[in-house]
Design a protein around this motif. Structure first.
Motif, PDB file in Angstrom:
ATOM      1  N   LEU A 359       0.808  -1.216   0.000  1.00  0.00           N
ATOM      2  CA  LEU A 359       0.000   0.000   0.000  1.00  0.00           C
ATOM      3  C   LEU A 359       0.842   1.266   0.000  1.00  0.00           C
ATOM      4  CD1 LEU A 359      -2.770  -0.994   2.566  1.00  0.00           C
ATOM      5  CD2 LEU A 359      -2.760  -1.296   0.084  1.00  0.00           C
ATOM      6  N   ARG A 360       2.142   1.114   0.161  1.00  0.00           N
ATOM      7  CA  ARG A 360       3.030   2.266   0.289  1.00  0.00           C
ATOM      8  C   ARG A 360       3.948   2.378  -0.919  1.00  0.00           C
ATOM      9  NH1 ARG A 360       3.359   3.490   5.807  1.00  0.00           N
ATOM     10  NH2 ARG A 360       1.509   2.659   6.865  1.00  0.00           N
ATOM     11  N   ILE A 361       4.319   3.594  -1.223  1.00  0.00           N
ATOM     12  CA  ILE A 361       5.362   3.848  -2.201  1.00  0.00           C
ATOM     13  C   ILE A 361       6.545   4.446  -1.436  1.00  0.00           C
ATOM     14  CG2 ILE A 361       4.498   6.156  -2.750  1.00  0.00           C
ATOM     15  CD1 ILE A 361       5.426   5.703  -5.622  1.00  0.00           C
ATOM     16  N   ILE A 362       7.752   4.029  -1.783  1.00  0.00           N
ATOM     17  CA  ILE A 362       8.948   4.485  -1.066  1.00  0.00           C
ATOM     18  C   ILE A 362       9.890   5.113  -2.084  1.00  0.00           C
ATOM     19  CG2 ILE A 362      10.818   3.841   0.487  1.00  0.00           C
ATOM     20  CD1 ILE A 362       9.208   1.293   1.148  1.00  0.00           C
ATOM     21  N   TYR A 411      16.436  -1.632   2.544  1.00  0.00           N
ATOM     22  CA  TYR A 411      16.798  -0.325   3.106  1.00  0.00           C
ATOM     23  C   TYR A 411      16.762   0.690   1.977  1.00  0.00           C
ATOM     24  CZ  TYR A 411      19.200   3.101   6.066  1.00  0.00           C
ATOM     25  OH  TYR A 411      19.518   4.215   6.814  1.00  0.00           O
ATOM     26  N   ALA A 412      16.144   1.831   2.230  1.00  0.00           N
ATOM     27  CA  ALA A 412      16.010   2.882   1.220  1.00  0.00           C
ATOM     28  C   ALA A 412      16.586   4.188   1.753  1.00  0.00           C
ATOM     29  CB  ALA A 412      14.545   3.082   0.836  1.00  0.00           C
ATOM     30  N   GLU A 419      10.109  14.981   2.402  1.00  0.00           N
ATOM     31  CA  GLU A 419       9.358  14.388   3.499  1.00  0.00           C
ATOM     32  C   GLU A 419       8.279  13.404   3.058  1.00  0.00           C
ATOM     33  OE1 GLU A 419       7.801  17.654   5.682  1.00  0.00           O
ATOM     34  OE2 GLU A 419       9.755  18.351   6.401  1.00  0.00           O
ATOM     35  N   GLY A 420       8.023  13.318   1.754  1.00  0.00           N
ATOM     36  CA  GLY A 420       6.909  12.495   1.291  1.00  0.00           C
ATOM     37  C   GLY A 420       7.032  11.024   1.629  1.00  0.00           C
ATOM     38  N   SER A 421       8.274  10.505   1.699  1.00  0.00           N
ATOM     39  CA  SER A 421       8.479   9.078   1.983  1.00  0.00           C
ATOM     40  C   SER A 421       9.271   8.850   3.258  1.00  0.00           C
ATOM     41  CB  SER A 421       9.211   8.413   0.798  1.00  0.00           C
ATOM     42  OG  SER A 421       8.382   8.312  -0.332  1.00  0.00           O
ATOM     43  N   THR A 425      11.917   5.617   4.823  1.00  0.00           N
ATOM     44  CA  THR A 425      13.284   5.730   4.319  1.00  0.00           C
ATOM     45  C   THR A 425      14.264   5.846   5.485  1.00  0.00           C
ATOM     46  OG1 THR A 425      12.982   8.134   4.106  1.00  0.00           O
ATOM     47  CG2 THR A 425      12.641   6.779   2.125  1.00  0.00           C
ATOM     48  N   ASP A 426      15.520   5.510   5.173  1.00  0.00           N
ATOM     49  CA  ASP A 426      16.608   5.576   6.159  1.00  0.00           C
ATOM     50  C   ASP A 426      16.304   4.730   7.398  1.00  0.00           C
ATOM     51  OD1 ASP A 426      18.196   7.552   4.640  1.00  0.00           O
ATOM     52  OD2 ASP A 426      16.516   8.877   5.089  1.00  0.00           O
ATOM     53  N   LYS A 427      15.706   3.570   7.172  1.00  0.00           N
ATOM     54  CA  LYS A 427      15.434   2.630   8.260  1.00  0.00           C
ATOM     55  C   LYS A 427      15.350   1.212   7.679  1.00  0.00           C
ATOM     56  CE  LYS A 427      11.266   2.364   9.940  1.00  0.00           C
ATOM     57  NZ  LYS A 427       9.953   2.690  10.550  1.00  0.00           N
ATOM     58  N   TYR A 428      15.557   0.233   8.526  1.00  0.00           N
ATOM     59  CA  TYR A 428      15.494  -1.171   8.115  1.00  0.00           C
ATOM     60  C   TYR A 428      14.049  -1.584   7.902  1.00  0.00           C
ATOM     61  CZ  TYR A 428      15.973  -6.279   8.483  1.00  0.00           C
ATOM     62  OH  TYR A 428      15.919  -7.648   8.260  1.00  0.00           O
TER      63      TYR A 428
END
Length: 468
Positions: A359-362, A411-412, A419-421, A425-428
């Motif tokens: 459901l999410r876009i990253i 990981y992204a 701030e949109g993602s 982001t920046d987390k496991y």
């Protein structure tokens, strides 16, 4: 009693010796016959053979060669079934018969498809809005001229208007090493994503005004250096026009409040593809690595970066229909700086996903995905439906069902000051789950997956696409 035992042992040794002699017997191939290729040119089939006439091989070598030759012929996606057999064997000479069952090659399909990234995005995030549908006609001619070419015309309207002409020629030379692809598209939409909040795209709509137009043109050259190695180079031109409304809602859509942007791309990709079935593989390996320059400096439109991408997948088959898939996907763009919203790279499209986050876009400047799947074939059968299906190519209806468990992680790296993602982001990131794969005619795959992700969310998702 002892005499009978001795005779039994001698008889066993005789059978074993004969089997060993038979497997190491040298055979010279005199002729190759092909049956069932009513449209396909013979050279498209013989291109995939590792043996030739007037050459000699041990029988055990031929047995192994036939397996992978059969896989390569099937992986041209031109046939429902392929078999390779020895015939007319006499002394140390033999013929080979290749039997193929050709697929149906022309598909005038009506288009009725959702605009959203996947079924789950539409069902949950878009409230099952039936107006978010595209419709039209897509005509695809596979095996055009019997040479494995693909010719496609796509005419679509509804939520988005698309006109696309696509032509792919696998081989343009007598040695069958070089290929060519040409594609040209026009796209327009009155409803487009303009911003992302909490990893969900937000759309702007207009009843009268076209909010975005895009023109894309691509020419690609391929070079097949061996049975499994491919070198692809491409050059593309992209032009995007947006309405003032979109630029006001997101000044960074094309960057610096632009309403028009165009740029060139130049890319190279290397592919190693040794899979038993390219549509739903269970054995073999697939490696792909590429580098693309986005923006070549001919237009001053704020597009100037490199994109490196790699995908490595290993498929392992065990006894009793157990299978393991391990995949690693990596993308990196540089220099790492913010760029227009239209040019963001994202996790969440097609096969670049972490299951459980459907459901999410990253959106990310770089990312790494590592995914694992262990599965078992629960059911496999082919049904004869010739009594109700007049077309020969569809008279066999296969159904295969796999049960599976999976573990995905990734990981992204987010874009600076974006701030949109930021929630993902920046987390496991990780997820675990179980599910069912339903594989039907032409290896069309339905995935039914129950998962739990690192955000403590439990979900059930349906997808119509093989992930690996």
């Amino acid at each position: 009693m002892k005499k009978n035992q001795i005779l039994f042992v001698l008889f066993g040794f005789a059978i074993l010796a004969n089997a060993q002699t038979d497997s190491t017997k040298e055979l010279t191939i005199d002729r190759i016959f092909i049956e069932g290729n009513y449209k396909t040119k013979p050279h498209i089939i013989t291109r995939e053979l590792s043996f030739s006439t007037d050459s000699s091989y041990m029988r055990y070598q031929l047995d192994s060669m036939f397996v992978w030759d059969r896989n390569r012929i099937y992986n041209t996606n031109l046939f429902n079934a392929v078999s390779i057999d020895l015939i007319n064997e006499q002394s140390n000479h033999t013929d080979v018969k290749i039997t193929v069952d050709e697929r149906w090659y022309i598909y005038p399909f009506p288009i009725f498809r959702l605009i959203d990234r996947n079924f789950n995005d539409w069902w949950v995030n878009r409230d099952r809005d039936l107006s978010r549908v595209n419709y039209g006609l897509k005509v695809t001619q596979f095996n055009f001229r019997g040479r494995g070419e693909v010719l496609r015309l796509w005419l679509q309207t509804g939520f988005e208007t698309v006109i696309n002409l696509y032509y792919q020629v696998p081989y343009i030379d007598k040695k069958q090493n070089n290929g060519l692809l040409i594609s040209s598209s026009y796209f327009e939409a009155k409803n487009v994503p303009v911003v992302t909040r909490e990893n969900v795209r937000r759309f702007a709509s207009s009843q009268e005004e076209v909010l975005r137009r895009a023109y894309t043109n691509t020419i690609a050259h391929s070079y097949r250096s061996s049975f499994y190695s491919y070198h692809n180079t491409s050059i593309g031109h992209i032009r995007v026009d947006i309405a003032d409304t979109v630029a006001r809602l997101n000044e960074n859509y094309l960057g610096d409040a632009r309403t028009q942007q165009q740029y060139l791309t130049l890319g190279y990709t290397y592919v190693w593809d040794k899979r038993n079935n390219v549509n739903y593989p269970t054995k073999g390996s697939f490696y792909r690595a590429g580098l693309t320059k986005v923006g070549l400096g001919l237009y001053d439109d704020g597009v100037d970066y490199w994109r490196a991408r790699a995908r490595l997948t290993k498929y392992t088959a065990f006894k009793d229909n157990w299978f393991l898939v391990n995949n690693l996907s990596v993308l990196s763009t540089f220099p790492v700086k913010d760029r227009g919203y239209f040019n963001y790279n994202s996790i969440g499209f097609l096969k670049e996903v972490i299951r459980g986050y459907d459901l999410r876009i990253i959106e990310a400047s770089s990312y790494i995905l590592q995914r694992n799947e262990f599965k078992h074939q629960l059911f496999g059968r082919k049904y004869d439906i010739s009594k109700v299906m007049p077309l020969r190519q569809f008279q066999t209806f296969p159904i295969t069902i796999y049960g599976k468990v999976f573990f995905d992680q990734g990981y992204a790296v987010g874009f600076p000051n974006y701030e949109g993602s930021e929630l993902l982001t920046d987390k496991y990131l990780y997820s675990i789950g179980t599910g069912i794969d339903l594989v039907l005619v032409n290896d069309v795959t339905f995935r039914f997956e129950f998962s739990r992700n690192g955000e403590d969310e439990t979900n059930f998702f349906i997808n119509i696409l093989s992930l690996f």
